[in-house]
Design a protein around this motif. Structure first.
Motif, short mmCIF file in Angstrom:
data_model
loop_
_atom_site.label_atom_id
_atom_site.label_comp_id
_atom_site.label_asym_id
_atom_site.label_seq_id
_atom_site.Cartn_x
_atom_site.Cartn_y
_atom_site.Cartn_z
N ILE A 31 -5.14 11.24 -7.66
CA ILE A 31 -4.82 10.20 -6.69
C ILE A 31 -4.37 8.93 -7.41
O ILE A 31 -4.62 8.74 -8.60
CB ILE A 31 -6.03 9.89 -5.77
CG1 ILE A 31 -7.25 9.47 -6.60
CG2 ILE A 31 -6.36 11.10 -4.91
CD1 ILE A 31 -8.46 9.13 -5.76
N SER A 32 -3.69 8.05 -6.66
CA SER A 32 -3.15 6.81 -7.23
C SER A 32 -4.18 5.69 -7.19
O SER A 32 -5.25 5.83 -6.57
CB SER A 32 -1.91 6.39 -6.43
OG SER A 32 -2.30 6.01 -5.11
N ARG A 33 -3.84 4.57 -7.81
CA ARG A 33 -4.71 3.39 -7.74
C ARG A 33 -4.86 2.92 -6.29
O ARG A 33 -5.94 2.48 -5.88
CB ARG A 33 -4.14 2.26 -8.60
CG ARG A 33 -4.03 2.54 -10.09
CD ARG A 33 -3.51 1.32 -10.81
NE ARG A 33 -3.13 1.58 -12.19
CZ ARG A 33 -1.92 1.96 -12.57
NH1 ARG A 33 -0.97 2.10 -11.65
NH2 ARG A 33 -1.64 2.15 -13.84
N THR A 34 -3.76 2.96 -5.55
CA THR A 34 -3.82 2.54 -4.15
C THR A 34 -4.82 3.39 -3.38
O THR A 34 -5.59 2.86 -2.56
CB THR A 34 -2.42 2.66 -3.50
OG1 THR A 34 -1.48 1.91 -4.27
CG2 THR A 34 -2.44 2.16 -2.07
N GLN A 35 -4.83 4.69 -3.62
CA GLN A 35 -5.76 5.58 -2.91
C GLN A 35 -7.21 5.32 -3.32
O GLN A 35 -8.11 5.39 -2.47
CB GLN A 35 -5.39 7.04 -3.18
CG GLN A 35 -4.12 7.48 -2.48
CD GLN A 35 -3.71 8.89 -2.87
OE1 GLN A 35 -3.41 9.16 -4.05
NE2 GLN A 35 -3.70 9.79 -1.91
N PRO A 356 -9.38 -4.70 -2.27
CA PRO A 356 -9.27 -3.60 -3.24
C PRO A 356 -7.98 -2.79 -3.11
O PRO A 356 -7.31 -2.51 -4.10
CB PRO A 356 -10.51 -2.74 -2.94
CG PRO A 356 -11.47 -3.70 -2.33
CD PRO A 356 -10.64 -4.64 -1.52
N VAL A 357 -7.63 -2.41 -1.87
CA VAL A 357 -6.43 -1.59 -1.70
C VAL A 357 -5.18 -2.44 -1.96
O VAL A 357 -4.19 -1.95 -2.53
CB VAL A 357 -6.39 -0.95 -0.30
CG1 VAL A 357 -6.20 -1.98 0.80
CG2 VAL A 357 -5.29 0.11 -0.22
N GLY A 358 -5.22 -3.71 -1.57
CA GLY A 358 -4.09 -4.59 -1.84
C GLY A 358 -3.87 -4.79 -3.33
O GLY A 358 -2.74 -4.77 -3.81
N PHE A 359 -4.97 -4.98 -4.05
CA PHE A 359 -4.90 -5.14 -5.50
C PHE A 359 -4.31 -3.89 -6.15
O PHE A 359 -3.39 -3.96 -6.97
CB PHE A 359 -6.29 -5.43 -6.05
CG PHE A 359 -6.32 -5.80 -7.50
CD1 PHE A 359 -6.34 -7.13 -7.89
CD2 PHE A 359 -6.35 -4.83 -8.49
CE1 PHE A 359 -6.38 -7.49 -9.23
CE2 PHE A 359 -6.39 -5.17 -9.83
CZ PHE A 359 -6.40 -6.51 -10.21
#
Length: 398
Positions: A31-35, A356-359
């Motif tokens: 999974i990605s950082r966004t996930q 967190p998800v925005g970062f």
């Protein structure tokens, strides 16, 4: 008090753990950082969405039942997601446990406000809330090492087991619904006799109280990455080993927990009228501290120490501001503590959803942590400005 500390610590735990085994999650689930950020965001976002309802549920069933329910929800979410070993299961666990955490937040605030005099309110609320950075201290020191040695699943299951033990403590230590009702009567009598500056009982909720919710959104939204992303940042961008990065985060959380209580002593000493201005100053200092983090590590080794200080000060000022904010909510809405807590914590946890998800999305998009940290610093400055406006709401009459 011990039951309250455990309740908020384990209630928040599943919102913190992904930040301490980000690399393992990415390697295991692809999974990605966004996930990864979305796991943290959904946990606290559902806490925010459930804050008003959680306050009402606490009013109906009492403090003990609310806390026990939350701890059981954490245990079910932890074991379920660890055994299913999939990203959808982690998403479901984040949302389920996140809503449960809203029960512990409102119920423990109410329990403290009912029995603690105004002169020691900030210290008591901060000591209770310090369960979160204490949990972060232990988790950031142990989880990166444990997840690398065994698996992220094992650390999540261990957390679920500890949440079950916390439920047992709450069952025996916290007051039931009948006792909570008696305390509510006592709390109302105390507020009518002095806490709240002599406002009549008819003025339950001050006009414009939603400004506290907006200010809390920016305070937490800009600072949550200090907890959820600092280990991965130190590992991926600075090149430190995961265990070393976890150790730095643990030291920062430990200093923050101590500072939270010391700051609370100061907040109680200055009194209700000056608590919000104190929060304004802390928010501004937090903004500057966050801005220093990427700039220091981007320059040279001499400035690395300054950036590390930025991490410590950012966490410390955020924790003191949060502890003082809980007391300010009681100061400004003494006749509607649970409802005011629900309104404020809605913004608080929606900020924890966005941060967190925005970062993570900013780092994925720009392929650098620098602008993500600077965006968080700007958000902290906005929060300080909004607290200036919130200071005009429900002002305490000397």
């Amino acid at each position: 008090m011990t039951a309250g500390i455990l309740a908020v610590a384990f209630g928040a735990s599943l919102g913190f753990l992904p930040g301490y085994f980000v690399a393992d999650l990415q390697d295991d689930l692809g999974i990605s950082r966004t996930q990864v950020g979305l796991l943290v965001s959904l946990h606290f976002g559902f806490t925010g969405l459930g804050s008003v309802l959680g306050a009402r549920i606490t009013e109906w069933v009492g403090v003990r039942a609310s806390v026990v329910a939350d701890q059981l929800m954490v245990a079910v979410a932890a074991w379920g997601s660890a055994l299913l070993d999939s990203y959808p299961a982690l998403l479901a666990a984040a949302m389920f446990a996140g809503f449960g955490y809203s029960l512990s937040t409102s119920s423990t605030n109410k329990a403290v406000a009912d029995v603690v005099p105004a002169s020691r309110l900030t210290v008591a609320l901060s000591a209770k809330t310090a369960g979160v950075p204490t949990m972060a201290l232990v988790a950031s020191a142990i989880v990166p090492w444990a997840s690398e040695r065994w698996s992220w699943n094992a650390t999540v299951m261990a957390t679920g087991t500890l949440a079950l033990l916390s439920a047992v403590v709450a069952l025996f230590a916290l007051p039931g619904r009948e006792a909570s009702g008696r305390s509510a009567v006592r709390s109302e009598a105390v507020s009518l006799s002095g806490r709240g500056g002599g406002r009549s009982s008819g003025e339950l909720m001050p006009k414009g109280f939603w400004w506290f919710s907006v200010a809390a959104f920016f305070l937490v939204g800009s600072s949550q990455p200090l907890f959820s992303w600092i280990v991965r940042y130190l590992d991926e961008s600075v090149g430190l080993a995961k265990t070393t990065a976890g150790g730095i985060a643990s030291v920062a959380a430990g200093i923050g927990a101590v500072t939270m209580v010391l700051g609370a002593l100061h907040a109680d000493r200055i009194g209700p009228n000056r608590r919000v201005p104190f929060i304004i100053g802390l928010s501004a200092a937090m903004s500057v501290s966050i801005a220093v983090i990427p700039l220091g590590f981007a320059l040279d080794v001499v400035v690395v120490g300054a950036a590390a200080v930025g991490v410590v000060l950012g966490i410390a000022t955020q924790l003191v501001a949060v502890g003082s904010m809980h007391a300010a909510v009681v100061d400004r809405a003494p006749h509607a503590v649970q409802r005011a807590t629900g309104i404020t914590m809605t913004g608080y946890y929606l900020g924890a959803l966005a941060g967190p998800v925005g970062f993570g999305a900013l780092v994925d998009w720009l392929d650098t942590y620098t602008w993500a940290w600077l965006a968080m610093a700007a958000g902290g400055a906005v929060g300080a400005a909004i607290f200036v406006r919130a200071n005009r709401v429900g002002q305490v009459v000397p």
